[in-house]
Scaffold this active site. Structure first.
Site, PDB file in Angstrom:
ATOM      1  N   ASP A 109       5.915   7.603   3.778  1.00 53.28           N
ATOM      2  CA  ASP A 109       5.170   6.553   3.078  1.00 53.28           C
ATOM      3  C   ASP A 109       4.876   5.361   3.986  1.00 53.28           C
ATOM      4  O   ASP A 109       5.784   4.597   4.329  1.00 53.28           O
ATOM      5  CB  ASP A 109       5.999   6.100   1.864  1.00 53.28           C
ATOM      6  N   ASP A 296      -2.340   3.783   3.046  1.00 54.96           N
ATOM      7  CA  ASP A 296      -1.058   4.038   2.399  1.00 54.96           C
ATOM      8  C   ASP A 296      -0.905   5.504   2.015  1.00 54.96           C
ATOM      9  O   ASP A 296      -1.480   5.963   1.030  1.00 54.96           O
ATOM     10  CB  ASP A 296      -0.944   3.154   1.160  1.00 54.96           C
TER      11      ASP A 296
END
Length: 515
Positions: A109, A296
């Site tokens: 992430d 992201d």
């Protein structure tokens, strides 16, 4: 029945064997981890037991797994970690923690900075029992820390304490890495996830407990040749290979042309300036003076300010999920409601009492307390004149007037349909008609002076096949207040189309057409 169970048991055994870590060195000197993509099927006992169908699982998976807006050796060849793809909404791969390594499946992430996995001491949260748990007593390189830690994500939270141990990513071993042993994972969000934990690849500026992220330790421990890592997410979800993350370089097989680079404007997230957003090739003007955006990998969709996201969803014909359910209710129950209203409008107080907006007269509650309106003594407590009751009476009187002027049932149902349009889904997800994909406009984002376009097939998530198929818009509203926001989040919907390079050495992010 027995043969079916035997077949299922064999399948589960084979799945376990196929997911065992295997290190392979290819001809180009890169180390790869071969993993298979897991499909949603009847073997998913956990989700079926909790009445979560394929659609429910996807809706859980597109929730944001990131911090809320208020909390913010010798050089080697690039190291590669293959990623699994779950319904184009979750990409994850394996790491090892401890000596000997204990395997965990994690989301890589770029929108957070901490590494966490479930702890063996997590005994009060149901998700922990369905995921791998770290057992410090089984590791020869474990170091106690004990500092408490908690991370609040968009739709869930975890808490626990810090520990230190070696972390194996591909063929790289990061020594003495601080990570969180999660002892609490409340809610269904992490239960529905196909991953055990999260490995944050953001900057230490947003790291909880000021823990140095895994990537930065790779750099300081001289484990990578080049100070970059890159993502390739496989757009063909039916294929077993979900994608690839490369530490220390890029794989030229996974992109075409040149990358367009933009500088990181604020360390924390991988944040950069973005130009205008275009709908069908026409500028919206929203980002004419530049907007802030982040790349992201931990977010499934594209999130942006409500004002422009609503414009996009309107242009592609998307409607809120609750909006869609409301429209169905009007269609199936509207006539019955109309008939009931038409026969009862002469008594506004009675109608409003039926729906609970006004108190019922002379009614005794279940605990023996008399109604707030006691007509025997002609005394009112004032609740009959409360705002909800007054508003209800006004609406009923208006409807009575409409009906007395011979307004038809059709106009009444049209009104109900119009009211549905103001209903928003709590998390902003919107549905579209799958049959209309060919007529939907492309959506483009201007980065580094270049337009990066997404076609309808690329920004829509499709669940199911044939007449049972459901299509979800890849755009979701998210208003992040200053000073961090407004902020656009370009998640997996964008990164599937565009190979993304995170250049730590030069503090820049690059995008190129994915191959």
């Amino acid at each position: 029945m027995e043969s079916k169970l035997e077949t299922l048991a064999i399948f589960l055994l084979l799945s376990t064997l196929l997911c065992t870590r295997a290190f392979l060195t290819s001809n180009d000197g890169l180390i790869r981890i071969n993993l298979k993509k897991l499909k949603f099927d009847e073997t998913n006992r956990v989700t079926s037991d909790f009445d979560l169908d394929e659609g429910d699982m996807l809706m859980e998976s597109i929730r944001k797994y990131k911090q809320s807006a208020n909390n913010l050796a010798d050089s080697q060849e690039p190291d590669m970690v293959s990623l699994k793809n779950y319904m184009d909404a979750q990409y994850y791969g394996d790491i090892g923690i401890g000596t000997p390594p204990q395997k965990f499946t994690v989301i890589f992430d770029t929108g957070s900075s901490n590494l966490w996995v479930p702890s063996s001491k997590c005994i009060l949260s149901l998700p922990c029992f369905f995921h791998s748990r770290y057992r410090s007593g089984r590791s020869q390189t474990y170091k106690a820390n004990g500092q408490p830690a908690a991370i609040q994500y968009g739709t869930g939270s975890i808490s626990g304490y810090f520990s230190e141990d070696n972390v194996q990513v591909g063929d790289l071993v990061v020594n003495d890495q601080m990570f969180i042993e999660a002892t609490r994972e409340p809610g269904v969000t992490f239960l529905a996830g196909r991953f055990d934990g999260i490995l944050g690849l953001g900057f230490k500026e947003i790291s909880v407990g000021k823990a140095v992220p895994v990537w930065e330790n790779m750099v300081t421990q001289n484990l990578v040749k080049d100070h970059v890592f890159s993502f390739w997410l496989n757009r063909k979800s039916e294929e077993g290979e979900g994608g690839e993350i490369v530490f220390g370089g890029v794989d030229p097989k996974h992109f075409t042309g040149e990358h367009t680079y933009v500088p990181v404007t604020q360390k924390g997230y991988w944040q950069f300036d973005m130009g205008d957003v275009l709908i069908g090739g026409k500028p919206t003007g929203f980002c004419k003076g530049a907007c802030s955006a982040i790349a992201d990998s931990g977010t499934s969709l594209i999130a942006g300010p409500t004002e422009v996201i609503n414009q996009i969803n309107l242009a592609i014909g998307a409607a809120g999920i609750l909006n869609d359910e409301c429209q169905k209710a009007v269609k199936y129950f509207g006539k019955r409601v109309f008939d009931t209203m038409a026969s009862s409008l002469d008594n506004t107080t009675q109608v409003c009492a039926r729906i609970g907006a006004c108190p019922r007269q002379g009614v005794v509650s279940s605990i023996g307390i008399k109604s707030v309106v006691d007509r025997s003594e002609d005394v009112s407590s004032g609740f009959e004149d409360s705002p909800p009751c007054t508003a209800c009476k006004m609406i009923i009187k208006w409807l009575h007037k409409e009906l007395s002027e011979n307004h038809t049932q059709e106009s009444f149902l049209t009104l109900g349909s119009d009211l549905c349009t103001v209903i928003q889904s709590p998390l902003g997800e919107s549905m579209v008609d799958c049959a209309k994909l060919p007529s939907m406009p492309p959506i483009s984002f201007t980065i580094g002076g270049k337009e990066f376009e997404l076609s309808p097939e690329e920004y829509i998530l499709k669940i199911g096949e044939g007449t049972a198929a459901r299509c979800i818009s890849g755009f979701i509203p998210l208003d992040i207040p200053p000073p961090r926001g407004p902020l656009w989040i370009l998640g997996d919907v964008f990164m599937r189309r565009y190979h993304t390079v995170f250049d730590y050495g030069n503090l820049q992010v690059g995008f190129a057409q994915a191959a």
